[in-house]
Scaffold this active site. Sequence first.
Site, PDB file in Angstrom:
ATOM      1  N   HIS A   1       0.792  -1.390   0.001  1.00 14.85           N
ATOM      2  CA  HIS A   1       0.049   0.087   0.107  1.00 14.85           C
ATOM      3  C   HIS A   1       0.885   1.396   0.062  1.00 14.85           C
ATOM      4  O   HIS A   1       1.897   1.214   0.512  1.00 14.85           O
ATOM      5  CB  HIS A   1      -0.916  -0.005   1.282  1.00 14.85           C
TER       6      HIS A   1
ATOM      7  N   ASP B   1      -7.553  -5.592  -0.279  1.00 16.07           N
ATOM      8  CA  ASP B   1      -8.245  -6.517  -1.545  1.00 16.07           C
ATOM      9  C   ASP B   1      -8.004  -7.976  -1.122  1.00 16.07           C
ATOM     10  O   ASP B   1      -8.219  -8.654  -1.614  1.00 16.07           O
ATOM     11  CB  ASP B   1      -7.532  -6.284  -2.709  1.00 16.07           C
TER      12      ASP B   1
END
Length: 373
Positions: free
Chosen positions: A259, A310
């Site tokens: 991320h 996700d």
Amino acid sequence: MAAPGKGLEGVVAAETALSDIEGKKGILSYVGYDIHDLAPNAVFEEVIYLLHHLELPTPRQLDEIKDQIAREREPNEFAAQLMPYLAEKCAPMSMLRTAVSASSATDPDGWDTSEEANYRKAIRLCAVLPTMVAQYDRLRRGERIVPPDPTLSQAANFLYMLKGDKADDESARIFDTCLVLHADHTMNASTFAARVCAATLSDIHSAITAAIAALKGPLHGGANEQVMRMIKEIEEPSRARDYIVNRLNKKEKVMGFGHRVYKGEDPRATHLRRMAKELAEKTGDGRNYEISQEIEKAMMDEKEIYPNVDFYAASVYGYLRIPTDLFTPVFACSRISGWTAHVREQYADNRLIRPDHAYVGPAPRDWVPLSQR
Ligand code: CMC
């Protein structure tokens, strides 16, 4: 290591009161409320209200917004007419992008861009996206469309419209939590795309169309679908480590990991991991969860990179029997709440978003006539 500023890393692109992330501490909050409080306690409609009004609703306000959403679930005329064609010809995210764009043509508020009209359009978009996704899926499978049930929540109603049967309470609750977890996430790529579009004073449907286009990519919302494809390809928990090492050796990204902002655990992943485990136990089918666990261990050992939202979302949606190619549209069904709130926030204090550039092309040079080239 990327060049400083590449991908706008570290650049503050907008002020927002909607959500905040403290990447090093792994904290995400919506309007000041920690995601670890919202995930187990809030229902998605409360979060929609929170993002649009900047306060939690009273019981009466929550009932009102639930009613309002339930009344706006049917796609309007043009989008409804297009759907059979889109179901036959389009991939799911292309369908959603086109259906939302088409919706602007017959929106009851037309091209009115007043604050009141934009709020109504925002709620309408939050209400209708799940219907579009469910109707698309049923039409492409040759099944009859299941009309929305106004007595059900957004989460339960989506599962009902998709499958034709009412979901059990636990599945509906878990899906509701997924919607809460995906609702907003500061200046992610799709939200930024929506704000850039809104900042030109283009209309809200155009801004959301831009957001859906940006969410589609595998580096953003498209990752959840790729995670499930990877789990299916691995097949056995014992094969996960070799698969990951092989992929990393080839310098390929592992979807659902890493991320830009979080440097530790993505707080949303904590809840999604727990729910994936719960569903694995409930269904008695632990395979996807076990493979996911092995992938996570291998990524930690090899790269020290954590899963993002996700990664375990893929297993949860898989256990809820949502078709893999609908995972990203389902993400949109939640993020629509954040996108529309950001667009309204942008309109409320607007300035054109027009960044600067660093030129790296040739120095000024003389024009060469065509005959001399
Ligand atoms: N697999 C392998 N290596 C990775 C991964 C990954 N998933 N993510 C980051 N890295 C490595 C990358 O190779 C680079 O290493 P090095 O410095 O040695 O070249 C370093 O970590 C930094 O990566 P980056 O791509 O420059 O980081 P970024 O901030 O530009 O990208 C990201 C963030 C999310 C695009 C990236 O981590 C990625 O591509 N992840 C996989 C796709 C994914 O899961 N996307 C969903 C993101 S979260 C939900 C959402 O917003 O939609």
